[in-house]
Scaffold this active site. Structure first.
Site, short mmCIF file in Angstrom:
data_model
loop_
_atom_site.label_atom_id
_atom_site.label_comp_id
_atom_site.label_asym_id
_atom_site.label_seq_id
_atom_site.Cartn_x
_atom_site.Cartn_y
_atom_site.Cartn_z
N ASN A 1 -7.26 -5.72 -4.26
CA ASN A 1 -5.82 -5.51 -4.23
C ASN A 1 -5.25 -6.60 -3.34
OD1 ASN A 1 -3.21 -4.69 -4.03
ND2 ASN A 1 -3.63 -2.72 -3.04
N GLU B 1 -8.51 6.15 -0.39
CA GLU B 1 -8.19 5.19 0.66
C GLU B 1 -7.55 5.93 1.85
OE1 GLU B 1 -7.68 1.02 -1.23
OE2 GLU B 1 -5.74 1.99 -1.25
N GLU C 1 0.83 2.52 0.26
CA GLU C 1 2.00 1.68 0.64
C GLU C 1 3.18 1.97 -0.29
OE1 GLU C 1 -0.17 -2.02 0.59
OE2 GLU C 1 -1.32 -1.29 2.32
P1 13P Z 1 -7.83 -3.32 3.42
O1 13P Z 1 -9.11 -3.61 2.69
O2 13P Z 1 -7.10 -4.55 3.86
O3 13P Z 1 -8.02 -2.31 4.51
O4 13P Z 1 -6.85 -2.63 2.35
C1 13P Z 1 -7.31 -1.57 1.60
C2 13P Z 1 -6.32 -1.31 0.52
O5 13P Z 1 -5.21 -0.87 0.78
C3 13P Z 1 -6.71 -1.62 -0.85
O6 13P Z 1 -5.81 -1.08 -1.77
#
Ligand code: 13P
Length: 255
Positions: free
Chosen positions: A9, A169, A99
């Site tokens: 991502n 996540e 997010e």
């Molecule tokens: P990070 O790997 O930067 O912690 O982000 C995880 C994420 O939000 C993938 O969608």
């Protein structure tokens, strides 16, 4: 064997030349991929076509959109519909990233609509769930995640959930460098699978790929991915560095 997936991502990062350079470097490494071990790159909307056609020559790499509209079409300035994504051959779409939930106020109901639209047009959703720190500290993460699944997915038929992709996540592990331990990840993934079994039966739940996301790096990917219910990762920061993401791809479970 259900699909093992290394998903990137990129979020709102990289210019097109930087993105092309990253893909060039990623494709310069050799991988042991097949129908059941795949790579998905969640790239910004403007690059879907350019990066998608660059990946056409590879068999097991695909692009994903990072979001889609919860409306079919019409006067929604700045939005991108699933039908548009379909028309440029995008096979996957990330739905419900924390997010999006947090900064763009995406609700369970909106996400359910997005999932429905994606399936209607033949795109595979990568549906994200995961709890914030306060919920983890209160010890109520299992019911929190269960609600996210029930509210946005459990109206689907067993046929629609067959081979589905979910990304767990935990918000406290995203971009913080603070990864969930492999045992914490396994515990939640097993819980998610149990909840899906309760709704759809074991055959369906065994077919669902559950990816872990939250500070996945080359150094911790193997330990996470070797857990029985962890079917790969959804990777943010480390997916922007070719050597890191290549190693993460190579950490996918072997058959
Ligand atoms: P990070 O790997 O930067 O912690 O982000 C995880 C994420 O939000 C993938 O969608």
């Amino acid at each position: 064997m259900r699909k093992q997936i290394a998903a990137a991502n990129w979020k709102m990062n990289l210019t097109l030349p930087q993105a092309e350079q990253l893909v060039k470097e990623l494709l310069a490494t050799s991988y042991q991929l097949d129908e059941n071990r795949r790579v998905v790159l969640g790239v910004p909307f403007p690059y879907l076509t350019a990066i998608g056609s660059r990946l056409d020559q590879t068999k097991y790499f695909d692009v994903a959109a990072q979001n889609c509209a919860d409306k079919k079409s019409g006067a929604f300035t700045g939005e991108t519909s699933v039908e548009m994504l379909k028309s440029i051959q995008v096979p996957y779409v990330i739905i419900g990233h924390s997010e999006r939930r947090e900064y763009f106020n995406e609700t369970h109901a909106m996400l359910a609509t997005k999932v429905d639209l994606a399936l209607e047009y033949g795109l595979q959703p990568i549906f994200c769930c995961g709890e914030p720190l306060a919920i983890r500290e209160a010890g109520t993460q299992n019911s929190f995640v269960e609600t996210q699944l029930k509210e946005s997915l459990f109206h689907l038929s067993a046929e629609q959930v067959q081979g589905f992709i979910i990304a767990y996540e935990p918000i406290w592990a995203i971009g913080t460098g603070k990864t969930a331990s492999s045992n914490q990840a396994q515990e939640m993934h097993a819980h998610i699978r149990k909840v899906i079994t309760g709704q759809y039966g074991k055959e369906v739940s065994d077919s669902v790929s559950i990816l872990y996301g939250g500070s996945v790096k080359a150094s911790n990917a193997s330990e996470l991915f070797e857990k029985p219910d962890v079917d790969g990762g959804l990777v943010g920061g480390a997916s922007l560095v070719a050597t890191e993401f290549s190693a993460i791809i190579n950490a996918l479970k072997k058959p």
